[in-house]
Design a protein around this motif. Structure first.
Motif, PDB file in Angstrom:
ATOM      1  N   THR B 209       0.795  -1.232   0.000  1.00 27.59           N
ATOM      2  CA  THR B 209       0.000   0.000   0.000  1.00 27.59           C
ATOM      3  C   THR B 209       0.831   1.287   0.000  1.00 27.59           C
ATOM      4  O   THR B 209       0.614   2.158  -0.861  1.00 27.59           O
ATOM      5  CB  THR B 209      -0.977  -0.010   1.199  1.00 27.59           C
ATOM      6  OG1 THR B 209      -1.587  -1.300   1.265  1.00 27.59           O
ATOM      7  CG2 THR B 209      -2.038   1.070   1.072  1.00 27.59           C
ATOM      8  N   PRO B 210       1.784   1.483   0.934  1.00 27.53           N
ATOM      9  CA  PRO B 210       2.524   2.749   0.920  1.00 27.53           C
ATOM     10  C   PRO B 210       3.429   2.923  -0.298  1.00 27.53           C
ATOM     11  O   PRO B 210       3.722   4.055  -0.689  1.00 27.53           O
ATOM     12  CB  PRO B 210       3.359   2.697   2.211  1.00 27.53           C
ATOM     13  CG  PRO B 210       3.379   1.283   2.625  1.00 27.53           C
ATOM     14  CD  PRO B 210       2.151   0.640   2.093  1.00 27.53           C
ATOM     15  N   VAL B 211       3.837   1.825  -0.907  1.00 27.23           N
ATOM     16  CA  VAL B 211       4.708   1.931  -2.088  1.00 27.23           C
ATOM     17  C   VAL B 211       3.907   2.461  -3.284  1.00 27.23           C
ATOM     18  O   VAL B 211       4.336   3.407  -3.958  1.00 27.23           O
ATOM     19  CB  VAL B 211       5.356   0.567  -2.413  1.00 27.23           C
ATOM     20  CG1 VAL B 211       6.127   0.628  -3.720  1.00 27.23           C
ATOM     21  CG2 VAL B 211       6.271   0.140  -1.279  1.00 27.23           C
ATOM     22  N   VAL B 212       2.742   1.869  -3.533  1.00 21.10           N
ATOM     23  CA  VAL B 212       1.946   2.374  -4.665  1.00 21.10           C
ATOM     24  C   VAL B 212       1.440   3.783  -4.373  1.00 21.10           C
ATOM     25  O   VAL B 212       1.306   4.610  -5.280  1.00 21.10           O
ATOM     26  CB  VAL B 212       0.771   1.425  -5.040  1.00 21.10           C
ATOM     27  CG1 VAL B 212       1.292   0.144  -5.633  1.00 21.10           C
ATOM     28  CG2 VAL B 212      -0.153   1.151  -3.880  1.00 21.10           C
ATOM     29  N   ALA B 213       1.209   4.076  -3.099  1.00 20.52           N
ATOM     30  CA  ALA B 213       0.775   5.438  -2.751  1.00 20.52           C
ATOM     31  C   ALA B 213       1.893   6.448  -3.040  1.00 20.52           C
ATOM     32  O   ALA B 213       1.631   7.559  -3.524  1.00 20.52           O
ATOM     33  CB  ALA B 213       0.370   5.490  -1.278  1.00 20.52           C
ATOM     34  N   ALA B 214       3.142   6.046  -2.776  1.00 22.72           N
ATOM     35  CA  ALA B 214       4.265   6.963  -3.027  1.00 22.72           C
ATOM     36  C   ALA B 214       4.408   7.250  -4.517  1.00 22.72           C
ATOM     37  O   ALA B 214       4.652   8.399  -4.920  1.00 22.72           O
ATOM     38  CB  ALA B 214       5.557   6.348  -2.474  1.00 22.72           C
ATOM     39  N   VAL B 215       4.246   6.216  -5.341  1.00 21.26           N
ATOM     40  CA  VAL B 215       4.320   6.438  -6.799  1.00 21.26           C
ATOM     41  C   VAL B 215       3.130   7.291  -7.235  1.00 21.26           C
ATOM     42  O   VAL B 215       3.256   8.216  -8.037  1.00 21.26           O
ATOM     43  CB  VAL B 215       4.339   5.092  -7.564  1.00 21.26           C
ATOM     44  CG1 VAL B 215       4.429   5.333  -9.067  1.00 21.26           C
ATOM     45  CG2 VAL B 215       5.507   4.233  -7.101  1.00 21.26           C
ATOM     46  N   HIS B 216       1.991   6.992  -6.673  1.00 24.97           N
ATOM     47  CA  HIS B 216       0.767   7.727  -7.011  1.00 24.97           C
ATOM     48  C   HIS B 216       0.923   9.217  -6.694  1.00 24.97           C
ATOM     49  O   HIS B 216       0.512  10.078  -7.477  1.00 24.97           O
ATOM     50  CB  HIS B 216      -0.390   7.141  -6.205  1.00 24.97           C
ATOM     51  CG  HIS B 216      -1.718   7.789  -6.466  1.00 24.97           C
ATOM     52  ND1 HIS B 216      -2.629   7.272  -7.349  1.00 24.97           N
ATOM     53  CD2 HIS B 216      -2.279   8.918  -5.966  1.00 24.97           C
ATOM     54  CE1 HIS B 216      -3.698   8.053  -7.387  1.00 24.97           C
ATOM     55  NE2 HIS B 216      -3.514   9.057  -6.551  1.00 24.97           N
ATOM     56  N   ASP B 217       1.516   9.498  -5.542  1.00 23.23           N
ATOM     57  CA  ASP B 217       1.599  10.889  -5.080  1.00 23.23           C
ATOM     58  C   ASP B 217       2.776  11.652  -5.685  1.00 23.23           C
ATOM     59  O   ASP B 217       2.888  12.865  -5.494  1.00 23.23           O
ATOM     60  CB  ASP B 217       1.717  10.918  -3.543  1.00 23.23           C
ATOM     61  CG  ASP B 217       0.457  10.365  -2.889  1.00 23.23           C
ATOM     62  OD1 ASP B 217      -0.595  10.350  -3.561  1.00 23.23           O
ATOM     63  OD2 ASP B 217       0.529   9.928  -1.727  1.00 23.23           O
TER      64      ASP B 217
END
Lengths: 488, 260
Positions: B209-217
């Motif tokens: 979750t936090p990895v895809v969120a970091a790419v997303h953001d």
């Protein structure tokens, strides 16, 4: 339903059922697949909440596909890639062949891709004189044996060790031992050579991220990475529904795709490719072409069958299907096998000649219960059955039979009378599980099963009698509504 | 087909739908994968799960210690699977369920000064340890340090060992996440028969979750390729038998660097 188109189906099913070794093999594979699948999902906590999350992402994306396709294509192009929209399989084939021709491509390596099989891409490229090599180990094996993939994620699932040894030995011109390690080492060496010499790599797309124009590939062997890293040109062919809106949406979809598909927390490699290599990048393809394929999908959009486009191609429905286990993958005569194939093949290719597929199901609902994307497969199979029976080309006997059944089941007294007479009469006409004269449609059933005779006295009649004996009061509240003494 | 025509056809099909189009689900609707979130718990989980995937996690106090460990590994003729001196792949004699709990031999992540365990890395073949050729390492030029200069090659095809720096780690799946840009090529972690990754423990995340969120953001577009690597290349396509190192490397090591 006309019997004529079934002849191949009947033959393939017959051969598979008669092959005891294959039956054991398929049964064992499902046991192992279930173990892995269940262990992987058990770690998730509330599995149904994960399923709901995937279903919500996929249904939203499919319902807004025009918007997300626009966004995805814009972003692929903004990152330096090329996008082609193919309405048909022919357009897609011609476009990829055109790229290969313009670039003078001689050697092509392919990562595993269902949609390229769906559009029949390999023969079109081979017609140009190009050598096309499937590099997924399972795909490599079935390519060498001249067969189609047997399962969505296990193309050579049906092949046992001696058969694989024979196929690889013949291809290599050497006598390989019946040893998995030696066979894998041979395949690695043979395919490494192909990767290093390839001018073009072709992949499918597991998921496309609309917000960044990213292609996501999910693999275990590394052939997907090789095919999209070493050749100068990468062509990615994508069924148009395979999008998610953004990176955050990848979280549930990727999590469930790998766990449901192969029972893994994550596959060994997940590649997220956003355009060709950039200026100064050490490696990667110089060109990226994305071919977005409709090929019948827009006919499904906006209809009662739209939920099938939420499928994430994990293949899990086949792993749980008793019919797949019994009749095998080739009975579907489609690149899409298992319950998803029974729904998708008639929808993409038309019902003609495939009208038997929706009936190749027990409707036990295991596929629907296990689908990580919440595709209502059993419901869709029922819808397809209804469509088949309403077609003017379905046989008169079939339609008459179902009309009679529908009429009887809608009229209570008619049903009761039919049963009342059928019970005592059936021993007179049903002999050794067959009727003396049978229409062909019934013969297909009685060839392998006994025609059941109704019980001399129906359950309802016995129930009413028992209730009356137990409680001699004039009105018995335990008597089922609608029951009366006259029921047969 | 013309793009506008194609999209118009899709739009027209969607407009046939009788039901309202479902709204975009909120990210908060995604359940949280239950895994430890404390530093020690994540390190242990990463190491255990990497071991299940035929990989080895090595815990080191500093980046310098990791580099010294790698240099020593390159000098050990029996230390690595080699690309031209024996089969680079191996298969399980009997399938081990990937989610079986680690055995007692698995234990905690190795420390760089621990003696090697029998379970470290893939099985060695008797003819797998060449003594007639230097072991070569491929990695981005900026990673090269004096101890390996003579063994370094820029071409991963010539290398016995490829080294990459990981951007993130994911404990739940024993995954290293690589952002390929500039000199940080894709082939270093793919083509050699043995590969290693440097992962600062501070970059270890509990779940995806936090990895895809970091790419997303991230305001910038993602690099041309982001790769998630979880253990050794493998396949069960040969009669359901797990074989490792089918196309990619069978020998995977992750140096978990205590950077805080």
């Amino acid at each position: 339903v006309s019997r004529a188109p079934h002849c191949t189906f009947d033959r393939v099913v017959g051969e598979t059922v008669d092959d005891e070794d294959l039956q054991r093999w398929l049964s064992n594979y499902q046991v192992v697949a279930k173990e892995w699948h269940d262990a992987a999902l058990a770690e998730l906590g509330d599995v149904e909440a994960w399923r709901d999350a995937v279903a919500a992402v996929r249904r939203h994306t499919v319902a807004h596909l025009d918007r997300y396709l626009t966004q995805f294509a814009d972003n692929v192009e903004a990152n330096g890639g090329h996008v082609f929209f193919a309405a048909t399989a022919e357009e897609a084939r011609d476009h990829v062949a055109g790229i290969a021709r313009r670039k003078g491509v001689r050697h092509i390596v392919k990562a595993k891709s269902m949609v390229t099989s769906e559009i029949g891409l390999n023969p079109a490229l081979e017609a140009l004189g190009a050598e096309v090599t499937e590099t997924d180990l399972g795909e490599f094996i079935v390519q060498l044996s001249g067969e189609a993939p047997y399962h969505i994620i296990g193309p050579a699932l049906h092949k046992r060790l001696p058969q694989i040894r024979e196929i690889l030995s013949e291809a290599g011109g050497v006598e390989l031992p019946e040893d998995a390690e030696a066979l894998a080492a041979y395949a690695r060496a043979a395919l490494r050579e192909k990767f290093l010499n390839a001018d073009m790599g072709i992949s499918g797309v597991n998921l496309g991220v609309a917000s960044t124009g990213t292609i996501v590939l999910v693999t275990n062997e590394g052939n997907g990475r090789m095919s999209t890293t070493l050749p100068r040109t990468h062509v990615a062919v994508m069924g148009m529904e395979r999008l998610v809106p953004d990176w955050r949406s990848l979280d549930p979809v990727l999590t469930m795709l790998t766990r449901a598909g192969t029972g893994e927390r994550m596959t060994t490699y997940v590649s997220a490719i956003t355009g060709p290599k950039r200026m100064g990048d050490a490696d990667g393809p110089e060109e990226l072409h994305v071919v977005i394929v409709d090929n019948g999908r827009s006919r499904i959009l906006g209809t009662k069958y739209e939920p099938v486009l939420s499928c994430i191609r994990c293949g899990c429905c086949a792993d749980f299907c008793p019919v797949y286990r019994t009749m095998g993958g080739y009975a579907y005569e489609s690149v899409y096998t298992g319950p998803i194939g029974a729904v998708l093949a008639p929808l993409l290719d038309g019902l003609e000649g495939r009208e038997h597929l929706p009936f190749a199901s027990t409707l036990c609902g295991a596929c629907q219960a296990e689908c990580p994307a919440g595709v209502p497969l059993a419901d869709l199979l029922l819808e397809l059955r209804a469509d088949v029976t309403q077609r003017p080309t379905s046989s008169a006997a079939w339609r008459l039979g179902f009309k009679g059944f529908a009429a009887a089941s809608k009229h209570r007294r008619l049903w009761d009378y039919a049963l009342r007479f059928a019970g005592p009469l059936s021993p007179l006409v049903v002999r050794r599980g067959r009727l003396p004269v049978e229409p062909p449609i019934l013969r297909a059933w009685t060839d392998s099963r006994d025609l059941p005779s109704p019980a001399p006295r129906s359950f309802r009649r016995l129930w009413a009698r028992q209730a009356r004996a137990a409680a001699p009061a004039p009105s018995d509240p335990t008597t089922p509504p609608g029951s009366d003494e006259r029921e047969g | 087909m013309d793009r506008d025509l194609f999209l118009e056809r899709v739009g027209a099909s969607l407009r046939r739908a009788a039901e309202a189009r479902p709204p975009k689900p909120s990210p908060s609707a995604v359940p949280v994968l239950p895994v430890p979130e404390d530093r020690e718990g994540m390190v242990q989980l990463f190491a255990d799960r990497l071991h299940e995937l035929q990989g080895v996690a090595i815990r080191v106090p500093s980046r310098e210690a990791a580099l010294a460990d790698i240099a020593a590994l390159l000098q050990d003729p029996d230390g690595l699977s080699r690309h031209s001196d024996g089969p680079p792949c191996h298969c399980a004699a009997s399938p081990r369920h990937p989610h079986d709990p680690p055995s007692h031999a698995d234990g905690p992540p190795r420390h760089s000064d621990d003696p090697p365990r029998d379970s470290d890395g893939p099985p060695r073949h008797s003819d797998d340890s060449p003594r007639h050729r230097d072991t070569r390492i491929a990695c981005p030029p900026s990673l090269v340090w004096p101890a390996i200069e003579e063994r370094w090659t820029a071409d991963p095809r010539e290398a016995d060992f490829g080294l990459s720096e990981a951007e993130w780690g994911i404990a739940a799946s024993a995954t290293v996440v690589l952002r390929h840009r500039g000199e940080y090529g894709r082939a270093f972690s793919l083509v050699p028969p043995a590969v290693g990754f440097l992962l600062p423990v501070s970059r270890l995340m509990p779940r995806l979750t936090p990895v895809v969120a970091a790419v997303h953001d991230d305001a910038d577009a993602p690099p041309a390729c982001i790769t998630f690597v979880s253990g050794a290349s493998h396949s069960s396509d040969i009669a359901g038998i797990s074989c490792f190192g089918v196309h990619g490397p069978a020998d995977v090591r992750v140096w978990l660097i205590e950077d805080e």
